[in-house]
Design a protein around this motif. Structure first.
Motif, PDB file in Angstrom:
ATOM      1  N   ASN A  39      17.067 -40.166 -34.505  1.00 24.14           N
ATOM      2  CA  ASN A  39      16.136 -39.432 -33.645  1.00 24.14           C
ATOM      3  C   ASN A  39      15.194 -38.569 -34.481  1.00 24.14           C
ATOM      4  OD1 ASN A  39      14.963 -38.584 -31.286  1.00 24.14           O
ATOM      5  ND2 ASN A  39      16.563 -37.125 -30.772  1.00 24.14           N
ATOM      6  N   GLN A  40      15.713 -37.903 -35.490  1.00 27.07           N
ATOM      7  CA  GLN A  40      14.884 -37.066 -36.363  1.00 27.07           C
ATOM      8  C   GLN A  40      13.881 -37.921 -37.145  1.00 27.07           C
ATOM      9  OE1 GLN A  40      14.692 -33.798 -36.467  1.00 27.07           O
ATOM     10  NE2 GLN A  40      16.281 -33.553 -34.931  1.00 27.07           N
ATOM     11  N   ALA A  41      14.294 -39.111 -37.564  1.00 26.39           N
ATOM     12  CA  ALA A  41      13.384 -40.005 -38.287  1.00 26.39           C
ATOM     13  C   ALA A  41      12.245 -40.463 -37.380  1.00 26.39           C
ATOM     14  CB  ALA A  41      14.148 -41.208 -38.833  1.00 26.39           C
ATOM     15  N   THR A  42      12.552 -40.735 -36.117  1.00 25.47           N
ATOM     16  CA  THR A  42      11.519 -41.133 -35.157  1.00 25.47           C
ATOM     17  C   THR A  42      10.531 -39.994 -34.935  1.00 25.47           C
ATOM     18  OG1 THR A  42      13.076 -42.622 -34.065  1.00 25.47           O
ATOM     19  CG2 THR A  42      11.121 -41.997 -32.816  1.00 25.47           C
ATOM     20  N   LYS A  43      11.044 -38.775 -34.782  1.00 22.08           N
ATOM     21  CA  LYS A  43      10.164 -37.612 -34.603  1.00 22.08           C
ATOM     22  C   LYS A  43       9.283 -37.405 -35.827  1.00 22.08           C
ATOM     23  CE  LYS A  43      13.208 -34.954 -31.550  1.00 22.08           C
ATOM     24  NZ  LYS A  43      14.071 -33.752 -31.481  1.00 22.08           N
ATOM     25  N   ALA A  44       9.839 -37.562 -37.008  1.00 23.52           N
ATOM     26  CA  ALA A  44       9.072 -37.394 -38.242  1.00 23.52           C
ATOM     27  C   ALA A  44       7.985 -38.459 -38.362  1.00 23.52           C
ATOM     28  CB  ALA A  44       9.996 -37.440 -39.453  1.00 23.52           C
ATOM     29  N   ASP A  45       8.295 -39.684 -37.959  1.00 24.53           N
ATOM     30  CA  ASP A  45       7.317 -40.766 -38.001  1.00 24.53           C
ATOM     31  C   ASP A  45       6.161 -40.477 -37.054  1.00 24.53           C
ATOM     32  OD1 ASP A  45       6.330 -43.394 -38.738  1.00 24.53           O
ATOM     33  OD2 ASP A  45       6.979 -44.047 -36.735  1.00 24.53           O
ATOM     34  N   THR A  46       6.468 -40.006 -35.854  1.00 26.50           N
ATOM     35  CA  THR A  46       5.428 -39.666 -34.874  1.00 26.50           C
ATOM     36  C   THR A  46       4.553 -38.528 -35.389  1.00 26.50           C
ATOM     37  OG1 THR A  46       6.880 -40.359 -33.070  1.00 26.50           O
ATOM     38  CG2 THR A  46       5.034 -38.938 -32.490  1.00 26.50           C
ATOM     39  N   ALA A  47       5.176 -37.491 -35.939  1.00 23.13           N
ATOM     40  CA  ALA A  47       4.414 -36.356 -36.472  1.00 23.13           C
ATOM     41  C   ALA A  47       3.524 -36.786 -37.631  1.00 23.13           C
ATOM     42  CB  ALA A  47       5.365 -35.244 -36.904  1.00 23.13           C
ATOM     43  N   THR A  48       4.018 -37.684 -38.467  1.00 26.35           N
ATOM     44  CA  THR A  48       3.233 -38.175 -39.598  1.00 26.35           C
ATOM     45  C   THR A  48       2.018 -38.960 -39.111  1.00 26.35           C
ATOM     46  OG1 THR A  48       5.193 -38.279 -40.996  1.00 26.35           O
ATOM     47  CG2 THR A  48       3.308 -39.614 -41.677  1.00 26.35           C
TER      48      THR A  48
END
Length: 150
Positions: A39-48
């Protein structure tokens, strides 16, 4: 006399299996939970991705502002088939998936302002030129706001 037996007992085997099940449960929760790694990786990808969009918009605005200061005008039509918006997209390398609008807007009796707006995916930035004050105003695209883990 009794023979000495080697091996593990049934109790030791059961305890080992229970410990392994607990470790597996904790590992799965760390991967898939609300604050899990996936979930954190998905959020980081979206923010990037959002930050990259904002960066491209801001770079294009900076390029156009440099043109305005150097030449006194925005990027003009490159050929007869291209619109000014397409010329701005090409000159600044932002592609057709970014929306570029060049407008002259009448202000309530005080004259007109030129507005260049570049946007994509809900993010936008603009350059405004006010003829009355003879000043440029640049509104940059904003980066995503991320909350740090507590």
């Amino acid at each position: 006399m009794m023979k000495k037996q080697n091996g593990i007992t049934l109790i030791a085997l059961v305890i080992t299996i229970i410990v392994l099940l607990i470790l597996a449960g904790v590992s799965i929760a760390m991967l898939t939970g609300d604050n899990g790694i996936l979930n954190q990786a998905t959020k980081a990808d979206t923010a990037t991705t959002e930050a990259e969009i904002a960066d491209k918009i801001n770079m294009a605005l900076n390029g156009e502002y440099a043109n305005l200061l150097a030449e006194g005008k925005m990027t003009q039509k490159g050929d007869s088939d291209a619109t000014q918006a397409e010329a701005i997209q090409k000159f600044n390398g932002i592609g057709t998936d970014y929306t570029v609008e060049v407008n002259e807007i009448e202000q309530d009796g005080t004259g007109t302002v030129d507005v260049l707006t570049i946007s994509k995916s809900g993010k936008s930035g603009k350059i405004t030129y006010d003829y009355a004050t003879k000043k440029y105003t640049i509104t940059k695209a904003e980066y995503p706001i991320t909350k740090t883990a507590e």
